[in-house]
Design a protein around this motif. Structure first.
Motif, PDB file in Angstrom:
ATOM      1  N   ARG A 158     -11.888  -3.568  -6.852  1.00  0.00           N
ATOM      2  CA  ARG A 158     -10.904  -2.755  -6.139  1.00  0.00           C
ATOM      3  C   ARG A 158      -9.972  -2.097  -7.147  1.00  0.00           C
ATOM      4  O   ARG A 158      -9.577  -2.716  -8.139  1.00  0.00           O
ATOM      5  N   VAL A 159      -9.599  -0.853  -6.871  1.00  0.00           N
ATOM      6  CA  VAL A 159      -8.732  -0.077  -7.770  1.00  0.00           C
ATOM      7  C   VAL A 159      -7.662   0.618  -6.945  1.00  0.00           C
ATOM      8  O   VAL A 159      -7.945   1.121  -5.852  1.00  0.00           O
ATOM      9  N   ALA A 160      -6.443   0.628  -7.433  1.00  0.00           N
ATOM     10  CA  ALA A 160      -5.351   1.373  -6.810  1.00  0.00           C
ATOM     11  C   ALA A 160      -4.827   2.382  -7.826  1.00  0.00           C
ATOM     12  O   ALA A 160      -4.420   2.003  -8.921  1.00  0.00           O
ATOM     13  N   VAL A 161      -4.867   3.661  -7.481  1.00  0.00           N
ATOM     14  CA  VAL A 161      -4.361   4.709  -8.364  1.00  0.00           C
ATOM     15  C   VAL A 161      -3.132   5.323  -7.715  1.00  0.00           C
ATOM     16  O   VAL A 161      -3.169   5.753  -6.555  1.00  0.00           O
ATOM     17  N   ILE A 162      -2.017   5.327  -8.451  1.00  0.00           N
ATOM     18  CA  ILE A 162      -0.730   5.772  -7.914  1.00  0.00           C
ATOM     19  C   ILE A 162      -0.062   6.697  -8.922  1.00  0.00           C
ATOM     20  O   ILE A 162      -0.449   6.760 -10.092  1.00  0.00           O
ATOM     21  N   GLY A 163       0.958   7.433  -8.463  1.00  0.00           N
ATOM     22  CA  GLY A 163       1.711   8.303  -9.354  1.00  0.00           C
ATOM     23  C   GLY A 163       2.695   7.518 -10.205  1.00  0.00           C
ATOM     24  O   GLY A 163       2.964   6.334  -9.961  1.00  0.00           O
ATOM     25  N   TRP A 164       3.277   8.183 -11.191  1.00  0.00           N
ATOM     26  CA  TRP A 164       4.225   7.499 -12.084  1.00  0.00           C
ATOM     27  C   TRP A 164       5.510   7.137 -11.360  1.00  0.00           C
ATOM     28  O   TRP A 164       6.118   6.103 -11.650  1.00  0.00           O
ATOM     29  N   LYS A 165       5.940   7.968 -10.425  1.00  0.00           N
ATOM     30  CA  LYS A 165       7.117   7.610  -9.636  1.00  0.00           C
ATOM     31  C   LYS A 165       6.838   6.363  -8.811  1.00  0.00           C
ATOM     32  O   LYS A 165       7.696   5.471  -8.676  1.00  0.00           O
ATOM     33  N   GLN A 166       5.636   6.263  -8.285  1.00  0.00           N
ATOM     34  CA  GLN A 166       5.270   5.093  -7.490  1.00  0.00           C
ATOM     35  C   GLN A 166       5.128   3.847  -8.373  1.00  0.00           C
ATOM     36  O   GLN A 166       5.391   2.733  -7.935  1.00  0.00           O
ATOM     37  N   ASP A 211       1.254  16.298  -0.829  1.00  0.00           N
ATOM     38  CA  ASP A 211       1.140  16.953   0.460  1.00  0.00           C
ATOM     39  C   ASP A 211       2.280  17.948   0.651  1.00  0.00           C
ATOM     40  O   ASP A 211       3.145  18.115  -0.224  1.00  0.00           O
ATOM     41  N   GLY A 212       2.305  18.613   1.793  1.00  0.00           N
ATOM     42  CA  GLY A 212       3.310  19.641   2.027  1.00  0.00           C
ATOM     43  C   GLY A 212       4.720  19.116   2.154  1.00  0.00           C
ATOM     44  O   GLY A 212       5.684  19.889   2.072  1.00  0.00           O
ATOM     45  N   SER A 213       4.876  17.803   2.338  1.00  0.00           N
ATOM     46  CA  SER A 213       6.205  17.207   2.480  1.00  0.00           C
ATOM     47  C   SER A 213       6.721  16.605   1.175  1.00  0.00           C
ATOM     48  O   SER A 213       7.752  15.916   1.177  1.00  0.00           O
ATOM     49  N   GLY A 214       6.022  16.826   0.075  1.00  0.00           N
ATOM     50  CA  GLY A 214       6.457  16.294  -1.213  1.00  0.00           C
ATOM     51  C   GLY A 214       6.076  14.846  -1.430  1.00  0.00           C
ATOM     52  O   GLY A 214       6.684  14.167  -2.261  1.00  0.00           O
ATOM     53  N   ASN A 215       5.067  14.367  -0.702  1.00  0.00           N
ATOM     54  CA  ASN A 215       4.594  12.998  -0.881  1.00  0.00           C
ATOM     55  C   ASN A 215       3.400  12.965  -1.828  1.00  0.00           C
ATOM     56  O   ASN A 215       2.494  13.804  -1.730  1.00  0.00           O
ATOM     57  N   ARG A 216       3.407  12.000  -2.707  1.00  0.00           N
ATOM     58  CA  ARG A 216       2.265  11.784  -3.588  1.00  0.00           C
ATOM     59  C   ARG A 216       1.198  10.995  -2.818  1.00  0.00           C
ATOM     60  O   ARG A 216       1.501  10.025  -2.122  1.00  0.00           O
ATOM     61  N   THR A 217      -0.058  11.443  -2.919  1.00  0.00           N
ATOM     62  CA  THR A 217      -1.159  10.792  -2.211  1.00  0.00           C
ATOM     63  C   THR A 217      -1.791   9.741  -3.111  1.00  0.00           C
ATOM     64  O   THR A 217      -2.541  10.061  -4.031  1.00  0.00           O
ATOM     65  N   CYS A 218      -1.477   8.477  -2.844  1.00  0.00           N
ATOM     66  CA  CYS A 218      -1.991   7.358  -3.634  1.00  0.00           C
ATOM     67  C   CYS A 218      -3.151   6.699  -2.891  1.00  0.00           C
ATOM     68  O   CYS A 218      -3.217   6.744  -1.656  1.00  0.00           O
ATOM     69  N   HIS A 219      -4.047   6.082  -3.635  1.00  0.00           N
ATOM     70  CA  HIS A 219      -5.240   5.511  -3.020  1.00  0.00           C
ATOM     71  C   HIS A 219      -5.515   4.103  -3.551  1.00  0.00           C
ATOM     72  O   HIS A 219      -5.343   3.819  -4.733  1.00  0.00           O
ATOM     73  N   TRP A 220      -5.945   3.255  -2.629  1.00  0.00           N
ATOM     74  CA  TRP A 220      -6.445   1.921  -2.969  1.00  0.00           C
ATOM     75  C   TRP A 220      -7.878   1.899  -2.446  1.00  0.00           C
ATOM     76  O   TRP A 220      -8.118   2.055  -1.243  1.00  0.00           O
ATOM     77  N   TYR A 221      -8.839   1.692  -3.338  1.00  0.00           N
ATOM     78  CA  TYR A 221     -10.239   1.861  -2.939  1.00  0.00           C
ATOM     79  C   TYR A 221     -11.144   0.868  -3.663  1.00  0.00           C
ATOM     80  O   TYR A 221     -10.750   0.219  -4.638  1.00  0.00           O
ATOM     81  N   HIS A 222     -12.363   0.770  -3.153  1.00  0.00           N
ATOM     82  CA  HIS A 222     -13.375  -0.052  -3.798  1.00  0.00           C
ATOM     83  C   HIS A 222     -14.318   0.849  -4.588  1.00  0.00           C
ATOM     84  O   HIS A 222     -14.591   1.985  -4.181  1.00  0.00           O
ATOM     85  N   LYS A 223     -14.799   0.342  -5.691  1.00  0.00           N
ATOM     86  CA  LYS A 223     -15.651   1.132  -6.576  1.00  0.00           C
ATOM     87  C   LYS A 223     -16.843   1.738  -5.850  1.00  0.00           C
ATOM     88  O   LYS A 223     -17.257   2.865  -6.149  1.00  0.00           O
TER      89      LYS A 223
END
Length: 272
Positions: A158-166, A211-223
């Motif tokens: 499992r991998v979670a990729v997030i922004g630096w602010k997050q 997204d259009g509201s200034g949110n970073r789209t982060c993901h937690w996923y399986h390989k």
């Protein structure tokens, strides 16, 4: 190709571009299913459904699971990153400066590789935990519950990729940053490239979508949920142009990425 081109220069440059791409070009390629040496413009990844165990009467045939097999097609595209090097430029003979140009081309292709994977992740559409505020523990746990509820394996892939602010948001969560919870070996303060938490590898990344509201789209996923295919690995072609008194250095590759199983991707929206 002109015979005035320094053969050793070409060989070194090609080697440096390849090594730079492998070293720092892409952060996400190793976190997804990967298929190399693909022939053609498309390739197929297999998606297999869940099986069910059953009983049987003595001497009866064993019931089959009748697994659902689905083919997911991945389309490859060609990408290029080129630039000029003047013959009289010091780049031609200075190894350190030559590495700068090699890295620039490799990193450009690496960012494109990650962009393809991120686009595939964005297409899953499984937003959990709401769309307001930063990356909170509640959002993380909502994603954790989503993956668990879908029987996504907790097998170390499992991998979670997030922004630096997050990433900064998570540093304010004791369960993520305090040795009393995660132990000294998994503290994030030793380096900001990645760390393991809740059975997943957490990676900060600057290229995630907004997204259009200034949110970073982060993901937690399986390989296994994302596929990446390479028809041609990073290559370098150097040609001499006498009318410009310069070499044109072209870095190129043929790659693609696709979503295999949306149930294996949980998306967390977090404000910047």
């Amino acid at each position: 190709m002109s015979t005035t081109i320094d053969t050793a220069f070409i060989k070194h440059f090609q080697s440096e571009v390849h090594q730079a791409y492998q070293r720092q070009g892409s952060k996400l390629r190793a976190t997804v299913r990967s298929k190399n040496n693909v022939t053609g413009a498309t390739t197929v990844f297999q998606k297999v459904g869940k099986g069910t165990a059953t009983t049987k009467n003595r001497h009866d045939p064993i019931p089959t699971m009748s697994l659902d097999h689905t083919n997911v097609e991945c389309t490859l595209e060609d990408y290029y990153a080129g630039d000029w090097i003047d013959k009289l430029d010091e780049l031609k003979i200075n190894i350190d400066e030559r590495m700068v140009v090699a890295n620039a081309g490799a990193y450009a292709l690496g960012r494109k590789t990650d962009e393809l994977i991120i686009d595939a992740l964005d297409s899953a559409g499984n937003t959990v935990g709401g769309s307001t505020g930063g990356l909170t523990k509640d959002k993380v746990l909502a994603a954790f519950e989503f993956l668990g509820g879908n029987d996504v394996p907790d097998d170390g892939d499992r991998v979670a990729v997030i922004g630096w602010k997050q990433w900064s948001d998570l540093l304010a969560i004791p369960e993520f940053a305090n040795a009393d919870y995660v132990g000294k070996e998994d503290l994030p303060w030793k380096g900001t490239q990645a760390k393991r938490w809740l059975g997943a590898l957490w990676i900060p990344h600057s290229g995630l979508s907004m997204d259009g509201s200034g949110n970073r789209t982060c993901h937690w996923y399986h390989k296994s949920a994302i596929g990446h295919a390479a028809g041609a690995e990073v290559q370098t072609d150097i040609t001499w142009h006498g009318d410009r008194a310069a070499h044109f250095v072209n870095n190129m590759m043929s790659q693609g990425a696709c979503l295999i199983d949306p149930d294996g991707v949980a998306t967390m929206l977090a404000a910047e």
